[in-house]
Write a protein that holds these residues in place. Structure first.
Motif, PDB file in Angstrom:
ATOM      1  N   ASN A 172       0.840  -1.173   0.094  1.00  0.00           N
ATOM      2  CA  ASN A 172      -0.276   0.027  -0.062  1.00  0.00           C
ATOM      3  C   ASN A 172       1.047   1.218  -0.015  1.00  0.00           C
ATOM      4  O   ASN A 172       1.963   1.444   0.554  1.00  0.00           O
ATOM      5  N   THR A 174       1.963   5.297  -2.189  1.00  0.00           N
ATOM      6  CA  THR A 174       2.486   5.599  -3.332  1.00  0.00           C
ATOM      7  C   THR A 174       4.069   5.345  -3.260  1.00  0.00           C
ATOM      8  O   THR A 174       4.564   5.576  -2.352  1.00  0.00           O
ATOM      9  N   THR A 207      -3.093  -0.766  -2.651  1.00  0.00           N
ATOM     10  CA  THR A 207      -3.074   0.273  -3.559  1.00  0.00           C
ATOM     11  C   THR A 207      -1.804   0.702  -4.470  1.00  0.00           C
ATOM     12  O   THR A 207      -2.021   1.279  -5.555  1.00  0.00           O
ATOM     13  N   THR A 208      -0.817   0.004  -4.054  1.00  0.00           N
ATOM     14  CA  THR A 208       0.474   0.181  -4.860  1.00  0.00           C
ATOM     15  C   THR A 208       0.340  -0.450  -6.301  1.00  0.00           C
ATOM     16  O   THR A 208       0.408   0.299  -7.394  1.00  0.00           O
ATOM     17  N   ALA A 211      -2.312   1.176  -8.422  1.00  0.00           N
ATOM     18  CA  ALA A 211      -2.065   2.175  -9.122  1.00  0.00           C
ATOM     19  C   ALA A 211      -0.955   2.172 -10.367  1.00  0.00           C
ATOM     20  O   ALA A 211      -0.786   2.881 -11.215  1.00  0.00           O
TER      21      ALA A 211
END
Ligand SMILES: CC(C)[C@H](C(=O)O)[C@@H](O)C(=O)O
Ligand code: SF4
Length: 467
Positions: A172, A174, A207-208, A211
């Motif tokens: 998770n 950015t 989420t990584t 994206a």
């Protein structure tokens, strides 16, 4: 309400029957073949007077032995020429679609199938090549097989397999600037070990990965096998559908809508049960470089080569072997290690987005004197696209050589080889002893951007200095 993982759903949907051995006879939707692991399989078929059952579920290309400079036939290397002839004949005799050199579609098997839309969510995909896990980026169950299994798939379109457990690897957050998909996967392998995934399929979630572009997801799934997991996958989402839309073999019109609906239904359910779950934070990942002889021997570029005491006891033996082979001292910084050769390419990092990112850092800079640097596009399409964007010019002006598509120095089954104990900065996936064509040659794995930084400075460098 359904409660399964994508792995379970796709496995169950492709199960032909449970064999007396307890194994599953699994239907294989797509069989990819290349010149290295298919000739003996075809020979076995011929011996038994068997035919290829579904030639239209089989796709052939050449990648490993392809010279990236002089491609005139017959090839200078007799063995390469022999393998080439075998696949040409086998494909022709069995009506198998074959993407030969010069067709515009040739390239590394794990690059060409996705780019043509052959790789799709919910499929089972097999290939006589360990990096078949790459295709899992689309939410396919894809794995490498041995030559006798290639024979089995050619003859029956099925395989006898034991079901894998599923580990969810959640990352998770950015990614910091200068940190790429390659660093994420090298970090995961460093933490879980090269054997950590044995018996598992890896589901990459969080989420990584959400994206990431499809090409970045392919980089991650490509190296699932380096962590011991025979297959790795990511649940298909809008990014997947967007990538697939309009590709040669993607469904069209109403079939497309139906396909998307089905692809959504095979995703892991929110309440799916996993055999194991591990969680990482993207923010803690640095540009990563391997210092040893397994892809698990990686460190952040600002770290030192680990001392035996700093390693878990089980890792010390192989570390000793690595210090010696790599001629690196425990406790010394990896940054500043001089390099002889810089290689950008392979099924891990030879796609257009990799070349674009590398070109960004190569632009206006020069390869250090004494360093041999070269770029090998993953496919003829990647090469053509890169040339249309002028990337080839950027590379050649910076002092890189620009080559034809293939596996090249990832494993050096073609003329691109290290010499003696040369050390390379490489965007590929394996740093095993002798991997790049010389029995004493040394390999440092890293992202394409980091390879450019190494090429420009003539030594292992932190690409973040260029940002
Ligand atoms: C030649 C082939 C069997 C091999 C593999 O299975 O991975 C190769 O692609 C590799 O990367 O080592
Ligand atoms: S590029 Fe390297 S890892 Fe990929 S299939 Fe070719 S030899 Fe194997």
């Amino acid at each position: 309400m359904s409660t399964g993982t994508l792995f379970d759903k796709v496995w169950d949907l492709h199960t032909v029957r449970i064999l007396p051995s307890g194994q599953t006879q699994l239907f294989i939707g797509l069989h990819l073949i290349h010149e290295v692991t298919s000739p003996q399989a075809f020979a076995m078929l011929r011996d038994r007077k068997l035919k290829v059952l579904f030639p239209d579920r089989t796709v052939a290309t050449v990648d490993h032995i392809v010279p990236t400079e002089n491609q005139h036939r017959p090839f200078v290397d007799d063995l390469a020429e022999e393998m080439m002839r075998a696949i040409e004949t086998n494909a022709k005799d069995n009506n198998i679609p074959f993407y030969n050199i010069g067709s515009g579609n040739q390239g590394i098997v794990h690059v060409i199938a996705p780019e043509q839309g052959l790789t799709q969510p919910g499929m089972t995909i097999a290939c006589g090549d360990s990096h078949t896990s790459t295709h899992g980026a689309f939410g396919a169950i894809a794995f490498g097989i041995g030559t006798s299994q290639v024979r089995d798939v050619l003859a029956t379109q099925t395989l006898a397999l034991s079901k894998l457990k599923v580990r969810k690897i959640e990352v998770n957050g950015t990614l910091p600037p200068g940190v790429y998909a390659k660093d994420v996967v090298l970090h995961i392998i460093r933490k879980l070990g090269v054997k950590g995934g044995v018996g598992y399929a890896y589901e990459y979630a969080g989420t990584t990965f959400e994206a990431m572009s499809m090409e970045e997801r392919m980089t991650v799934c490509n190296m699932a096998i380096e962590g011991g997991a025979r297959c790795g996958y990511i649940n298909p989402d809008e990014v997947t559908f967007e990538y697939l839309k309009g590709r040669d073999f993607s469904p069209k019109g109403q079939d497309w809508d139906k396909a998307v609906e089905w692809w959504k239904s095979i995703r892991s359910d929110a309440n799916a049960q996993y055999d194991d779950v591990v969680v990482f934070d993207a923010g803690e990942i640095e540009p990563t470089v391997t210092w040893g002889i397994t892809p698990g021997q990686g460190i952040g570029v600002t770290e030192v080569v680990p001392t035996p005491e700093s390693l878990p006891e089980g890792d010390r033996f192989i570390a000793q072997e690595a210090y010696e082979y790599m001629q690196l001292k425990p406790g010394s910084p990896i940054m500043g290690t001089p390099v002889d050769v810089c290689f950008i390419g392979s099924c891990t990092n030879g796609r257009i987005s990799d070349l674009r990112e590398a070109a960004k850092f190569a632009q206006g800079r020069q390869v250090a004197s004494g360093v041999k640097a070269f770029v090998v596009p993953g496919s003829e399409r990647v090469k053509q696209q890169a040339e249309a964007e002028g990337l080839d010019k950027i590379f050649t002006q910076a002092g890189f050589e620009w080559r034809e598509a293939g596996c090249s120095m990832c494993l050096a089954m073609n003329p691109d080889k290290l010499v003696g104990d040369q050390i390379s900065a490489s965007s590929s996936n394996r740093n095993f002893k002798g991997r790049q064509g010389s029995s004493t040659g040394r390999t440092l794995l890293m992202s394409p951007a980091m390879v450019v930084a190494a090429a420009v400075n003539g030594k292992v460098s932190d690409v973040r200095q260029f940002i």
